[in-house]
Enzyme design. Structure first.
Site, PDB file in Angstrom:
ATOM      1  N   ARG A  84       0.808  -1.217   0.000  1.00  0.00           N
ATOM      2  CA  ARG A  84       0.000   0.000   0.000  1.00  0.00           C
ATOM      3  C   ARG A  84       0.845   1.273   0.000  1.00  0.00           C
ATOM      4  O   ARG A  84       0.321   2.365  -0.227  1.00  0.00           O
ATOM      5  CB  ARG A  84      -0.949  -0.008   1.205  1.00  0.00           C
ATOM      6  CG  ARG A  84      -2.165  -0.910   0.993  1.00  0.00           C
ATOM      7  CD  ARG A  84      -3.064  -0.925   2.208  1.00  0.00           C
ATOM      8  NE  ARG A  84      -2.560  -1.849   3.236  1.00  0.00           N
ATOM      9  CZ  ARG A  84      -3.104  -1.978   4.440  1.00  0.00           C
ATOM     10  NH1 ARG A  84      -4.139  -1.225   4.783  1.00  0.00           N
ATOM     11  NH2 ARG A  84      -2.600  -2.838   5.310  1.00  0.00           N
TER      12      ARG A  84
ATOM     13  N   GLY B 114       3.981 -15.250   6.438  1.00  0.00           N
ATOM     14  CA  GLY B 114       3.450 -14.817   7.709  1.00  0.00           C
ATOM     15  C   GLY B 114       4.521 -14.539   8.742  1.00  0.00           C
ATOM     16  O   GLY B 114       5.690 -14.919   8.600  1.00  0.00           O
TER      17      GLY B 114
ATOM     18  N   ASP C 257       7.798  -1.836  11.223  1.00  0.00           N
ATOM     19  CA  ASP C 257       7.137  -0.549  11.007  1.00  0.00           C
ATOM     20  C   ASP C 257       6.569  -0.036  12.329  1.00  0.00           C
ATOM     21  O   ASP C 257       5.403   0.324  12.445  1.00  0.00           O
ATOM     22  CB  ASP C 257       6.043  -0.653   9.953  1.00  0.00           C
ATOM     23  CG  ASP C 257       4.932  -1.619  10.347  1.00  0.00           C
ATOM     24  OD1 ASP C 257       5.138  -2.427  11.276  1.00  0.00           O
ATOM     25  OD2 ASP C 257       3.839  -1.560   9.729  1.00  0.00           O
TER      26      ASP C 257
ATOM     27  N   GLU D 211      -6.693 -11.712  14.779  1.00  0.00           N
ATOM     28  CA  GLU D 211      -6.534 -10.692  13.746  1.00  0.00           C
ATOM     29  C   GLU D 211      -7.903 -10.187  13.316  1.00  0.00           C
ATOM     30  O   GLU D 211      -8.895 -10.913  13.345  1.00  0.00           O
ATOM     31  CB  GLU D 211      -5.788 -11.261  12.537  1.00  0.00           C
ATOM     32  CG  GLU D 211      -4.372 -11.730  12.845  1.00  0.00           C
ATOM     33  CD  GLU D 211      -3.478 -10.614  13.311  1.00  0.00           C
ATOM     34  OE1 GLU D 211      -3.662  -9.464  12.871  1.00  0.00           O
ATOM     35  OE2 GLU D 211      -2.592 -10.874  14.145  1.00  0.00           O
TER      36      GLU D 211
ATOM     37  N   TYR E 251      27.899  35.292  -6.414  1.00  0.00           N
ATOM     38  CA  TYR E 251      28.246  33.872  -6.347  1.00  0.00           C
ATOM     39  C   TYR E 251      29.700  33.749  -5.926  1.00  0.00           C
ATOM     40  O   TYR E 251      30.599  34.313  -6.569  1.00  0.00           O
ATOM     41  CB  TYR E 251      28.046  33.177  -7.699  1.00  0.00           C
ATOM     42  CG  TYR E 251      28.611  31.779  -7.694  1.00  0.00           C
ATOM     43  CD1 TYR E 251      28.002  30.771  -6.941  1.00  0.00           C
ATOM     44  CD2 TYR E 251      29.775  31.459  -8.391  1.00  0.00           C
ATOM     45  CE1 TYR E 251      28.537  29.491  -6.895  1.00  0.00           C
ATOM     46  CE2 TYR E 251      30.308  30.185  -8.357  1.00  0.00           C
ATOM     47  CZ  TYR E 251      29.684  29.207  -7.601  1.00  0.00           C
ATOM     48  OH  TYR E 251      30.208  27.935  -7.538  1.00  0.00           O
TER      49      TYR E 251
ATOM     50  N   ASN F  53      35.177  43.331   2.201  1.00  0.00           N
ATOM     51  CA  ASN F  53      33.822  43.533   1.693  1.00  0.00           C
ATOM     52  C   ASN F  53      33.794  43.216   0.198  1.00  0.00           C
ATOM     53  O   ASN F  53      34.602  43.740  -0.575  1.00  0.00           O
ATOM     54  CB  ASN F  53      33.354  44.971   1.909  1.00  0.00           C
ATOM     55  CG  ASN F  53      31.877  45.138   1.573  1.00  0.00           C
ATOM     56  OD1 ASN F  53      31.014  44.895   2.413  1.00  0.00           O
ATOM     57  ND2 ASN F  53      31.597  45.550   0.349  1.00  0.00           N
TER      58      ASN F  53
ATOM     59  N   ALA G 205      28.463  44.212  -4.576  1.00  0.00           N
ATOM     60  CA  ALA G 205      27.260  43.577  -5.104  1.00  0.00           C
ATOM     61  C   ALA G 205      27.488  43.068  -6.522  1.00  0.00           C
ATOM     62  O   ALA G 205      28.290  43.611  -7.288  1.00  0.00           O
ATOM     63  CB  ALA G 205      26.108  44.573  -5.089  1.00  0.00           C
TER      64      ALA G 205
END
Length: 510
Positions: free
Chosen positions: A24, A91, A116, A168, A379, A390, A393
């Site tokens: 499922r 099983g 689980d 069950e 970048y 510094n 920009a």
């Protein structure tokens, strides 16, 4: 005197049932390998069991569907665990029998848990095993009282309240389905009794499988003592059969993690939108703003602020740092450093104390020195930036020549101009400046001004001649009518490098 061989056999064995496909889930990934806030579902089960049962407990994991994937994962998270193949899934009883047939001698307590079963706490498993061993029971079942037992096995008790068997749901009657005490999916068995009863299991049920739960009824029928141990918190026994149920587990675990951190002195402004992996650590007085995701081996220091709208994975955020609306992967952010908003720190980015990476800045393999700033629109890849420097920009560190990556080094207390490109390998010395708009292809010595741009050339009256009738041409003609005709038609303008006001950094320093 030699050591008795029996003494070398662990007195506790953990068997984890992880062979099912989980149809499922509709996934190529086995159900137990789906991620859940820092570990896989199986990883959570093994961690809780190890913490609860002790390091000397031998661990057996039954694998089947996706066996190679599960084995590979076990090699990473539990290399001492032994896998046992259940080639044909017949099983849970059959799965446990595969283990007992592959181990020469089991003794003491055999703990069996579903794979689980990720929300169980170590303390709950400790309580389960200790109750079993104190009572000398043949089997002890972990149960829980739940408001909606749909899909779960029910605990059937006799007139005295003693456990009789587990049924069950698909095999239960209408009255039995009304029972709200459910089988949680964790058991402790006496090893000898378990081995004996597994040989008696049949498959006369709705699924035609050997149910481990039938061992309980067989033990009771033969007069063996069987008891139940009830979990205090029913959310611990939640399992997942599909992705919707996995989402429920994720939300429960999120709330549990956030509550623990808040009680430890961390401020989480909106717990409902904050997702913290179990592997993350946070310091006292840290603040986590809304819509923040902290993943993997991330640590956040004391007094640091992360978020809002931030994802940090496998990174270090030191004391007092601030990370706002950023995506951070495999990075180190130093004390009182600032990141964001809208920054992207890729792996091996390292910011020293009080450094800054600002708005729309991306870094990769970048060393940014103490107090250095990359404020915006840049970048920085494969670079070292010295302290107090510094970066203007719209700067790009051009690190890739199409084949190899190269490194750029900017010295301490340098000032680089806006819209610079540093074509690696190249270096800029301590205290040097670079002019705005420059492409730097050669090293700039300490204290020098690097200028790498062509002289500006103006072609007068180009717009009226080439774009007649446009709004631009009309505006230009109107301006010329006011200012008077230009003396030149084609001119070059250059600025002497000594005029710092014209060619200096213009770096938008902050």
């Amino acid at each position: 005197m030699g050591v008795d061989q029996a003494d070398s056999i662990p007195s506790r064995t953990l068997i984890v049932l992880a062979a099912g496909e989980g149809k499922r889930m509709k996934s190529a990934l086995p159900k137990v390998l789906h991620p859940l806030l820092g570990r896989t579902v199986l990883g959570h089960v093994l961690t809780a069991a190890r913490q609860g049962l002790g390091a000397d407990c031998q661990v057996m994991v039954v694998v089947g569907h996706g066996a190679d994937q599960v084995r590979g994962h076990l090699a990473e998270i539990a290399p001492d665990a032994r896998s046992v193949v259940q080639a044909e899934q017949r099983g849970t009883g059959h799965a446990v029998r595969m283990v007992t047939e592959s181990v020469d001698d089991l003794r003491g307590s055999v703990v069996v848990v579903n794979g689980d079963f990720p929300l169980v706490r170590p303390a709950t498993l400790v309580g389960l095993v200790e109750a079993h061993e104190a009572a000398g029971a043949a089997a002890t079942i972990l149960t829980a009282q739940v408001p909606n037992p749909s899909g779960m096995g029910r605990i059937l008790r006799g007139a005295t309240g003693a456990v009789q068997r587990i049924v069950e749901e698909r095999d239960a009657t209408a009255d039995e389905r009304a029972i709200r005490e459910i089988n949680a999916g964790a058991y402790v068995f006496d090893a000898a009794s378990l081995r004996q009863m597994l040989g008696k299991l049949g498959s006369d049920n709705d699924q035609g499988e050997e149910y481990l739960t039938d061992v309980v009824g067989l033990l009771v029928a033969d007069g063996y003592p069987v008891q139940a141990h009830q979990a205090v918190d029913p959310t611990e026994v939640l399992g997942c059969n599909d992705r919707a149920e996995l989402a429920v587990l994720r939300a429960v675990l999120r709330d549990r993690i956030n509550l623990e951190w808040m009680r430890s002195g961390v401020s989480i402004i909106d717990p409902a939108t904050t997702w913290i992996d179990v592997t993350v650590t946070l310091g006292r007085d840290a603040v986590v703003e809304p819509n923040t995701h902290l993943r993997g081996a991330t640590s956040v220091g004391e007094g640091a602020v992360v978020g809002p709208d931030t994802t940090i994975a496998d990174s270090v955020v030191a004391d007092g740092a601030v990370v706002v609306r950023a995506h951070v992967l495999g990075a180190e952010i130093g004390p009182q450093a600032q990141v964001g908003p809208y920054a992207y720190l890729r792996p091996d980015s390292r910011l020293a104390a009080k450094a800054k990476v600002g708005t729309f800045v991306e870094t990769k393999k970048a060393e940014i020195g103490a107090g250095a700033k990359v404020p915006h629109l840049s970048y920085v890849g494969d670079a070292t930036i010295g302290e107090g420097t510094n970066i203007g920009a719209a700067t790009v560190f051009v690190n890739y020549d199409g084949v190899n990556k190269h490194r750029t080094t900017i010295g301490s207390h340098a000032r680089t101009g806006a819209d610079n490109m540093f074509v690696a390998p190249v270096s800029v010395g301590d205290g040097a400046y670079t002019a705005a708009g420059s492409i730097i292809t050669r090293d700039v010595p300490a204290g020098a001004l690097g200028v790498g741009r062509a002289p500006q050339r103006n072609v007068d009256d180009w717009v009226p001649r080439k774009r007649p009738g446009t709004a631009s041409a009309e505006a230009a003609m109107a301006a010329k009518a006011v200012d008077g005709p230009e003396a030149t038609v084609d001119s070059e303008v250059s600025h002497p490098a000594t005029t710092s006001a014209e060619v200096g950094p213009r770096s938008d320093e902050e």
